[in-house]
Design a protein around this motif. Structure first.
Motif, short mmCIF file in Angstrom:
data_model
loop_
_atom_site.label_atom_id
_atom_site.label_comp_id
_atom_site.label_asym_id
_atom_site.label_seq_id
_atom_site.Cartn_x
_atom_site.Cartn_y
_atom_site.Cartn_z
N UNK A 116 -40.40 -6.41 35.25
CA UNK A 116 -40.44 -7.35 34.23
C UNK A 116 -41.73 -7.89 33.84
N UNK A 117 -42.46 -8.07 35.05
CA UNK A 117 -43.84 -8.59 35.12
C UNK A 117 -44.97 -7.37 34.32
N UNK A 118 -44.76 -6.23 34.77
CA UNK A 118 -45.65 -5.27 34.01
C UNK A 118 -45.29 -4.98 32.66
N UNK A 119 -44.10 -5.22 32.31
CA UNK A 119 -43.67 -4.88 31.02
C UNK A 119 -44.17 -6.14 30.11
N UNK A 120 -44.23 -7.25 30.69
CA UNK A 120 -44.79 -8.31 29.87
C UNK A 120 -46.00 -8.44 29.72
N UNK B 10 -57.16 -13.66 18.35
CA UNK B 10 -56.16 -13.66 19.18
C UNK B 10 -54.90 -13.40 18.71
N UNK B 11 -54.41 -12.08 19.21
CA UNK B 11 -53.35 -11.65 18.65
C UNK B 11 -52.34 -11.76 19.62
N UNK B 12 -52.27 -12.57 20.65
CA UNK B 12 -51.19 -12.84 21.60
C UNK B 12 -51.10 -11.82 22.96
N UNK B 35 -58.80 -17.42 17.86
CA UNK B 35 -57.81 -17.55 16.66
C UNK B 35 -57.18 -16.28 16.17
N UNK B 36 -56.22 -16.54 15.18
CA UNK B 36 -55.64 -15.39 14.33
C UNK B 36 -55.45 -15.63 12.87
N UNK B 37 -56.45 -16.78 12.63
CA UNK B 37 -56.26 -17.29 11.29
C UNK B 37 -57.41 -16.57 10.37
N UNK B 55 -50.81 -0.37 23.53
CA UNK B 55 -51.18 -0.33 22.33
C UNK B 55 -50.04 -0.43 21.39
N UNK B 56 -48.79 0.00 21.56
CA UNK B 56 -47.81 -0.13 20.70
C UNK B 56 -47.51 -1.73 20.32
N UNK B 57 -47.57 -2.38 21.31
CA UNK B 57 -47.48 -4.02 21.11
C UNK B 57 -48.74 -4.50 20.40
N UNK B 58 -50.02 -4.08 20.93
CA UNK B 58 -51.09 -4.70 20.32
C UNK B 58 -51.11 -4.06 18.59
N UNK B 59 -50.85 -3.13 18.44
CA UNK B 59 -50.98 -2.62 16.97
C UNK B 59 -49.76 -3.33 16.25
N UNK B 60 -48.53 -3.43 16.84
CA UNK B 60 -47.51 -4.22 16.12
C UNK B 60 -47.91 -5.78 15.69
N UNK B 61 -48.58 -6.26 16.68
CA UNK B 61 -49.16 -7.67 16.39
C UNK B 61 -50.20 -7.94 15.36
N UNK B 62 -51.32 -6.79 15.62
CA UNK B 62 -52.11 -6.74 14.69
C UNK B 62 -51.79 -6.55 13.26
#
Lengths: 257, 230
Positions: A116-120, B10-12, B35-37, B55-62
């Protein structure tokens, strides 16, 4: 030319003070983790590991505050371990400025927590700390098991299999401490270091037992470690980080100097 | 004159405290805005595009935050932009991570997995036979301090010795199509592009905010940079 072997001084911190004793001639407040971290940073430490051994929950706020102070003054990677039990603990330490967290007994209680930690948060910031003790008799094929509660409580889990399982769950690094050697100054347990280093894909940090500079070299050459961790040889001013690196370089290892 | 204003996008994804505090350390007078503003990023004098994680999560947020457009505008305006780690990877065409993810396509090249490379596999396991110096199989992630060979002179390399070590932590590396844009190269089982320079954009695979004196020097150089390559 290549990746340097890392030297990582470890600070064991209780209620905001470094314990296990520290002697820096030129530091007035010898137990202040921020001052000590700055000193090691100047000496060329490659990372700093901060182990919170505070028992009570209330004192953990002190830890967060200390991590914040170190992170705002020391610009090398910082790993924080001790008491990491849930995702909220990880978030708190990362927000305070830690780059990695080290998970130990929470992984033994619930291996899926590492997943979970690595995923998050990403594998790059999840270190699994393994406390291993030799359980085979002399003459038998060497075997090590995981122990918890400072080496007092056996778990019956094979250390090498455990390391592999943890990396499968997403651990990005293994911090391996030999409970047989910790505090002895007899050197790393090279057998378990070699066995785990060969078995996993991720970097392994050897810990427990460093008494002289050659032990650091042995940990890398014979144990196959990617990084070596020590506390007392640095804390007592016996050697500086730079002296340790010069020795490693003389012995043919790549270090950052 | 107003203080210089630096936006950290900042994209979380991950902790930007390190980047912000390192920049503040080398430039106490600048105003840092995490900021993301889009408006606040557009108003900044300099922009930093960091990133950690998948990268999948990064691109999704971007994309969700419309930061693709914001980054494109920053680049088009000639404003100094520093991309770090996954921020750098996001500027490429595509990444092999997470079964293949389309990236922003500012640079021609792909982001590849170390362990999938034949060259890496051969070198990773061959090292132990070279001498009795036991150098074991190369680990992934590539984690720690490695040397960066400066391919070009650049204002961001000012006062940094060639082949200085920087802190890396990544499992995917950049394979560039266009060698002219390479600003730095690193070797880990294979050679890979560890810095890219293109007009007002400078991108690094390593973490300057965690790379001690040389990393801080690079950030200081960035704060002082006018975005031009002489």
């Amino acid at each position: 030319m290549g990746l340097a072997k890392r030297i990582i001084p470890c600070l064991d911190v209780d209620k905001g003070r470094v314990v296990k004793g520290v002697q820096f001639v030129d530091i007035r407040d010898a137990g202040d983790p921020v001052e000590i971290a700055k000193k090691y940073n100047e000496q060329g430490a490659d990372e700093i590991t901060f182990l919170d051994i505070t028992a009570s929950h209330e004192d953990r706020d002190t830890t967060v505050h200390t991590v914040e102070k170190i992170a705002s003054e020391v610009f090398i990677p910082l790993t924080v371990g001790g008491g990491i039990r849930e995702l909220a603990d990880i978030r708190k330490m990362l927000n305070a400025g830690a780059d990695k967290v080290s998970i130990n007994s929470a992984a033994v209680h619930n291996p899926a927590f590492v997943g979970e930690a690595a995923e998050k948060f990403g594998s790059q910031c999840i270190v699994v700390a393994i406390d291993a003790k030799r359980v085979s008799a002399p003459g038998e094929t060497a075997r090590w098991e995981i122990f918890t509660h400072d080496g007092r409580k056996p778990t019956g889990i094979d250390a090498v299999e455990w390391a592999v399982l943890m990396t499968n769950y997403g651990a990005g690094e293994i911090l391996l401490t030999s409970m047989d050697r910790d505090g002895t100054k007899d050197g790393f347990d090279l057998g378990v270091t070699r066995a785990i280093s060969d078995a996993v894909q991720v970097p392994v940090i050897a810990s427990g037992g460093v008494g002289c500079l050659q032990h650091l070299v042995d940990g890398v050459k014979q144990g196959g470690a990617d990084a070596v961790l020590a506390a007392s040889i640095f804390h007592f001013g016996q050697y500086s980080i730079e002296e340790a690196k010069l020795h490693m370089r003389r012995e043919g290892l790549e270090v950052r100097l | 004159m107003n203080a210089k204003h630096i936006a950290i996008i900042d994209y979380g994804m991950g902790n930007l405290h390190s980047v912000a505090s390192a920049v503040q350390h080398v430039a106490p007078d600048v105003k840092i805005d995490v900021t993301a503003d889009p408006q606040r990023i557009a108003d900044a004098d300099h922009v930093i595009f960091p990133g950690v994680g998948a990268i999948r999560d990064c691109m999704a947020e971007i994309l969700r935050l419309n930061l693709d457009k914001v980054v494109a505008d920053v680049i088009a305006q000639g404003k100094p932009l520093l991309a770090i780690c996954v921020g750098m990877q996001a500027l490429m065409n595509r990444s092999e991570e997470n079964d293949g993810v389309a990236c922003l396509g500012h640079f021609d090249g792909e982001v590849k997995y170390f362990s999938d490379s034949e060259e890496f596999k051969v070198n990773a396991n061959a090292q132990s036979t070279q001498s009795q110096e036991v150098q074991d199989h190369l680990k992934v992630p590539h984690m720690g301090w490695n040397q960066v060979n400066q391919s070009i002179d650049h204002p961001l390399w000012a006062n940094i010795a060639n082949d200085s070590r920087f802190y890396f932590v990544h499992s995917y590396y950049i394979e560039m199509q266009n060698a002219e844009k390479r600003a730095g190269e690193c070797h880990y089982g294979l050679g890979f592009t560890s810095a890219i320079s293109d007009k007002n954009v400078f991108a690094v695979q390593f973490h300057p905010e965690k790379s001690h004196k040389d990393g801080l020097q690079l950030l200081k150089n960035f704060v002082q940079w006018d975005g031009k390559v002489s």
